[in-house]
Design an enzyme around this catalytic site. Structure first.
Site, PDB file in Angstrom:
ATOM      1  N   LYS A  28       0.812  -1.221   0.000  1.00  0.00           N
ATOM      2  CA  LYS A  28       0.000   0.000   0.000  1.00  0.00           C
ATOM      3  C   LYS A  28       0.847   1.273   0.000  1.00  0.00           C
ATOM      4  O   LYS A  28       0.497   2.260  -0.658  1.00  0.00           O
ATOM      5  CB  LYS A  28      -0.952   0.005   1.192  1.00  0.00           C
ATOM      6  CG  LYS A  28      -2.090  -0.997   1.087  1.00  0.00           C
ATOM      7  CD  LYS A  28      -3.045  -0.848   2.264  1.00  0.00           C
ATOM      8  CE  LYS A  28      -4.214  -1.807   2.141  1.00  0.00           C
ATOM      9  NZ  LYS A  28      -5.187  -1.629   3.243  1.00  0.00           N
TER      10      LYS A  28
ATOM     11  N   ASP B 163     -10.231   2.407   2.219  1.00  0.00           N
ATOM     12  CA  ASP B 163     -10.278   1.640   3.461  1.00  0.00           C
ATOM     13  C   ASP B 163     -11.124   2.337   4.521  1.00  0.00           C
ATOM     14  O   ASP B 163     -11.921   1.701   5.223  1.00  0.00           O
ATOM     15  CB  ASP B 163      -8.867   1.416   4.002  1.00  0.00           C
ATOM     16  CG  ASP B 163      -8.112   0.325   3.256  1.00  0.00           C
ATOM     17  OD1 ASP B 163      -8.766  -0.574   2.699  1.00  0.00           O
ATOM     18  OD2 ASP B 163      -6.874   0.372   3.227  1.00  0.00           O
TER      19      ASP B 163
END
Length: 276
Positions: free
Chosen positions: A72, A108
């Site tokens: 990420k 997220d």
């Protein structure tokens, strides 16, 4: 799915990634929408191999990628354009490749807030502190979302205090490391588990808590959630967070909203070995 032209290739990249349910969700949406597209799983062994996927995207061979651990941070670093949300999170969990450029975003936090809204609709995030267990890859995006959602304070409890402190220092004074005083966390209203693997937590330490969220979705009902429900807390499972972030991810990947097919029903049917 009927293929009538160039097929758009998207997917999820991580290590490990074989367990991911994202292909189940996105391919069900793709089929429901009648799109000429496919969503696959990629497991590059290292950062150099991840970079090759990025180059394939720049070359037009990949339309977009969801990104999970451990890539990420690298996903954000490779982007030509990044949303304010991704920058606040310090990471990206979705990349779109357009005209040789890489666009980065993070969904997220949206997933976490949607899971709370769906499964704990009476919970007021602004009512008190949140206790966050863990300081790994999902932590910064989640903490940023909690603050944006109105949490007055987030306390980090992690096995390695130095890692928790490093996370807290990326935010303002509303984020701090939980200390050694056993009564310090008694007043938190929400407990979130972001620790991988089985997690045992004594909810007697958080007497004022009314809700608990576990980011794990395999199994769906974890020991952490069972302990929370036994104390009368509202439990929020990790599948809610997964499906909550999947919708905005699909929109970012394909420049269109997902169809109305319920992703939770799709996943539960898959897990039970049944057709949706």
């Amino acid at each position: 799915m009927t293929i009538t032209g160039a097929v758009l290739l998207a997917g999820i990249v991580g290590r490990p990634v074989a367990h991911s349910l994202s292909p189940v969700i996105h391919n069900a949406w793709i089929e429901s929408a009648g799109m000429d597209a496919v969503y696959a799983a990629f497991a590059p062994p290292d950062e150099a191999a991840f970079e090759l996927l990025i180059e394939a995207g720049r070359a037009g061979m990949i339309h977009g990628l969801n990104v999970t651990a451990p890539f990420k941070g690298q996903a954000l670093a490779c982007a030509d354009e990044a949303s304010d949300t991704a920058r606040a999170c310090g990471s990206a969990n979705v990349l779109a490749f357009r005209d040789g450029r890489v666009r980065a975003h993070s969904t997220d936090g949206e997933g976490l807030l949607k899971a709370l809204a769906d499964q704990a609709p009476d919970f007021d995030l602004t009512a008190g502190p949140v206790l966050f267990l863990g300081a790994g890859g999902a932590a910064r995006a989640s903490v940023a979302a909690l603050l944006a959602g109105g949490a007055p304070e987030v306390m980090i409890l992690n096995r390695t205090r130095e890692r928790a402190q490093a996370l807290a220092e990326t935010f303002d004074g509303r984020v701090r490391v939980a200390g050694d005083d056993p009564g310090e966390i008694a007043g938190v209203r929400l407990v979130i588990n972001a620790v991988a693997g089985p997690m045992e937590f004594d909810f007697g330490r958080t007497a004022d808590a009314v809700a608990a969220l576990d980011m794990t979705y395999k199994p769906l009902e974890t020991p952490f959630l069972m302990a929370a429900r036994a104390r009368g807390l509202t439990g929020v499972d990790g599948l809610g967070m997964l499906t909550g972030q999947a919708g905005p991810s699909f929109a970012f990947l394909f420049d269109r909203p997902p169809p109305t097919l319920d992703p939770r029903a799709v996943v539960l049917a898959h897990l039970q070995g049944l057709e949706p």
